[in-house]
Enzyme design. Sequence first.
Site, PDB file in Angstrom:
ATOM      1  N   CYS A 125      32.301  57.555  31.378  1.00  0.00           N
ATOM      2  CA  CYS A 125      31.301  56.610  31.237  1.00  0.00           C
ATOM      3  C   CYS A 125      29.957  57.192  30.477  1.00  0.00           C
ATOM      4  O   CYS A 125      29.556  55.905  31.322  1.00  0.00           O
ATOM      5  CB  CYS A 125      31.481  55.997  32.586  1.00  0.00           C
TER       6      CYS A 125
HETATM    7  N1  CO8 Z   1      46.822  42.550  41.462  1.00  0.00           N
HETATM    8  C1  CO8 Z   1      46.802  41.616  43.532  1.00  0.00           C
HETATM    9  N2  CO8 Z   1      47.087  42.251  43.758  1.00  0.00           N
HETATM   10  C2  CO8 Z   1      46.588  43.947  43.467  1.00  0.00           C
HETATM   11  C3  CO8 Z   1      45.869  44.350  42.398  1.00  0.00           C
HETATM   12  C4  CO8 Z   1      46.380  42.866  41.816  1.00  0.00           C
HETATM   13  N3  CO8 Z   1      46.653  43.221  40.136  1.00  0.00           N
HETATM   14  N4  CO8 Z   1      45.371  45.197  42.656  1.00  0.00           N
HETATM   15  C5  CO8 Z   1      45.496  45.824  43.392  1.00  0.00           C
HETATM   16  N5  CO8 Z   1      45.664  45.007  44.702  1.00  0.00           N
HETATM   17  C6  CO8 Z   1      45.947  44.368  46.218  1.00  0.00           C
HETATM   18  C7  CO8 Z   1      46.094  45.997  46.237  1.00  0.00           C
HETATM   19  O1  CO8 Z   1      47.438  46.413  46.445  1.00  0.00           O
HETATM   20  C8  CO8 Z   1      45.067  46.056  47.475  1.00  0.00           C
HETATM   21  O2  CO8 Z   1      45.923  45.286  48.637  1.00  0.00           O
HETATM   22  P1  CO8 Z   1      46.565  45.520  50.716  1.00  0.00           P
HETATM   23  O3  CO8 Z   1      44.953  45.845  51.096  1.00  0.00           O
HETATM   24  O4  CO8 Z   1      47.720  44.835  50.787  1.00  0.00           O
HETATM   25  O5  CO8 Z   1      46.674  47.373  50.475  1.00  0.00           O
HETATM   26  C9  CO8 Z   1      43.920  45.147  47.422  1.00  0.00           C
HETATM   27  O6  CO8 Z   1      44.734  44.111  46.259  1.00  0.00           O
HETATM   28  C10 CO8 Z   1      43.036  46.015  47.549  1.00  0.00           C
HETATM   29  O7  CO8 Z   1      42.969  46.913  46.315  1.00  0.00           O
HETATM   30  P2  CO8 Z   1      41.726  47.736  45.981  1.00  0.00           P
HETATM   31  O8  CO8 Z   1      41.477  47.989  47.712  1.00  0.00           O
HETATM   32  O9  CO8 Z   1      42.244  48.871  45.584  1.00  0.00           O
HETATM   33  O10 CO8 Z   1      40.288  46.605  45.788  1.00  0.00           O
HETATM   34  P3  CO8 Z   1      39.168  46.928  45.679  1.00  0.00           P
HETATM   35  O11 CO8 Z   1      38.726  45.818  45.939  1.00  0.00           O
HETATM   36  O12 CO8 Z   1      38.499  48.343  45.527  1.00  0.00           O
HETATM   37  O13 CO8 Z   1      39.690  46.820  43.824  1.00  0.00           O
HETATM   38  C11 CO8 Z   1      38.933  48.446  42.043  1.00  0.00           C
HETATM   39  C12 CO8 Z   1      40.078  47.365  43.541  1.00  0.00           C
HETATM   40  C13 CO8 Z   1      38.124  46.177  41.067  1.00  0.00           C
HETATM   41  C14 CO8 Z   1      39.624  48.908  40.972  1.00  0.00           C
HETATM   42  C15 CO8 Z   1      38.005  48.033  42.444  1.00  0.00           C
HETATM   43  O14 CO8 Z   1      38.170  49.940  43.612  1.00  0.00           O
HETATM   44  C16 CO8 Z   1      36.526  49.502  41.442  1.00  0.00           C
HETATM   45  O15 CO8 Z   1      36.118  48.276  40.574  1.00  0.00           O
HETATM   46  N6  CO8 Z   1      35.932  50.411  41.730  1.00  0.00           N
HETATM   47  C17 CO8 Z   1      35.083  51.111  40.890  1.00  0.00           C
HETATM   48  C18 CO8 Z   1      35.774  51.557  39.598  1.00  0.00           C
HETATM   49  C19 CO8 Z   1      34.519  52.109  39.448  1.00  0.00           C
HETATM   50  O16 CO8 Z   1      33.820  52.280  39.114  1.00  0.00           O
HETATM   51  N7  CO8 Z   1      35.167  53.302  38.287  1.00  0.00           N
HETATM   52  C20 CO8 Z   1      34.487  54.141  36.846  1.00  0.00           C
HETATM   53  C21 CO8 Z   1      35.642  54.267  36.276  1.00  0.00           C
HETATM   54  S1  CO8 Z   1      35.145  53.988  34.549  1.00  0.00           S
HETATM   55  C22 CO8 Z   1      34.778  55.321  33.634  1.00  0.00           C
HETATM   56  O17 CO8 Z   1      34.567  56.412  34.680  1.00  0.00           O
HETATM   57  C23 CO8 Z   1      35.480  55.862  32.750  1.00  0.00           C
HETATM   58  C24 CO8 Z   1      37.284  56.788  32.186  1.00  0.00           C
HETATM   59  C25 CO8 Z   1      37.222  56.889  30.916  1.00  0.00           C
HETATM   60  C26 CO8 Z   1      38.070  55.526  30.574  1.00  0.00           C
HETATM   61  C27 CO8 Z   1      39.398  55.121  29.680  1.00  0.00           C
HETATM   62  C28 CO8 Z   1      39.819  54.538  29.639  1.00  0.00           C
HETATM   63  C29 CO8 Z   1      41.338  54.079  29.622  1.00  0.00           C
END
Ligand code: CO8
Length: 374
Positions: A155
């Site tokens: 990224c």
């Molecule tokens: N629908 C409904 N519920 C869901 C879903 C969904 N799709 N997904 C997860 N849940 C549920 C989980 O099961 C969990 O349930 P429970 O509380 O019962 O366990 C609950 O929702 C909460 O889950 P999370 O804790 O995982 O949710 P978050 O609030 O943390 O949100 C995110 C998830 C959006 C992924 C968030 O953590 C985030 O964005 N974090 C930052 C990540 C980031 O910046 N990453 C950068 C990566 S990009 C990069 O570096 C490039 C890489 C190369 C790219 C390659 C291309 C493919």
Amino acid sequence: MRACISGTGLYTPPYAITNEELVAAFNEYVRRYNDRNAEAIASGTLAALEPSSCEFIEKASGIKSRYVMDRDGILDPDRMCPRLAPRDDDQLSLQAEIGVAAAKQALERAGRQAQEVDAVIVACANMQRAYPAMAIEIQLALGCGGYAYDMNVACSSATFALKTAVDAVRSGTNRCVLVINAEITSAHLDFRDRDSHFIFGDVCTAAVVEPVEGCQGAAAFEVLDARLWTQFSNNIRNNFGFLNRTEDLSYGPHDHALLFNQQGRKVFKEVAPAVVNLVQGQLAARSLKVEGLRRLWLHQANLNMNQLIVRKLLGQDVSSDRAPSILDEYANTASAGSIIVFHRHHEDLHSGDMGLICSFGAGYSIGSLIVRRV
Ligand code: CO8
């Protein structure tokens, strides 16, 4: 010599997928999977898959839609992977094609001809192939001079490449560098993974870097300072690579280890403070105050994460004018995100206005540029 970003370009793919469409396809896949495995699920030997939800996606990330190079393959519950036709070796490859489109726009805005470019850097999270470099193919397609190469810092690829370009111009090595971020993230995204199926979209951005003196761009920004930071982490990982075939494992097209996967919560908690720390140190080293930054063009991974970073930096929430976002429309486009917001939201700044282009992600990696409108 002072260096500036003299023009940027943006290629937007022809297809969009809304959260509603993506979730409907995912949930149909889940229904079929659970039906198919009903016996094992009932006996407790297999866990049922959980459905996805639009409300969760928008609340957790700020994403409402994304652009993709192919829609039908992704939305087909029996496939859930884009369908991109292979091309002969003597045809322009797909990644080069979108790179050329974004680059032409950046050159036009910079008032430069392709022949004036003396270095092309393709910097993105995923390359279509190992070699020959995508950048060299684009160099030929555009008719650029000099040399070209690819680089990957996930990224942070765009900001790392911009620093490389700025350093090359400042030192006199190059006169005109083209930086291209061709992100076909949909090909490395596991659309069967509820935790990440909504995160990414496809796009291509480009930027021209050249000396401030003689620059003809209508809205050029001098790069005053550029800082890079990395720290190894397994929390965002993709194991796809040329050694896969030697490992005697039967990988399939949906093998999660060969696609994007992350511990999103950990990334959020660890990267946000690191970004704040780096930017504060960068500003202090130049005796600048954060209040002096008219606009923050931040990496576009998660709206809540950006709001937290802004709050920590500025001590308050700010309007979308101060820290714009394109996450609702484009989703996370890996390295291109901060360049899309810059491209879309820079023309209203006045001469002397300062801003910050900052990206962060896998590695971990952070790239941060303080810029000032010429
Ligand atoms: N629908 C409904 N519920 C869901 C879903 C969904 N799709 N997904 C997860 N849940 C549920 C989980 O099961 C969990 O349930 P429970 O509380 O019962 O366990 C609950 O929702 C909460 O889950 P999370 O804790 O995982 O949710 P978050 O609030 O943390 O949100 C995110 C998830 C959006 C992924 C968030 O953590 C985030 O964005 N974090 C930052 C990540 C980031 O910046 N990453 C950068 C990566 S990009 C990069 O570096 C490039 C890489 C190369 C790219 C390659 C291309 C493919």
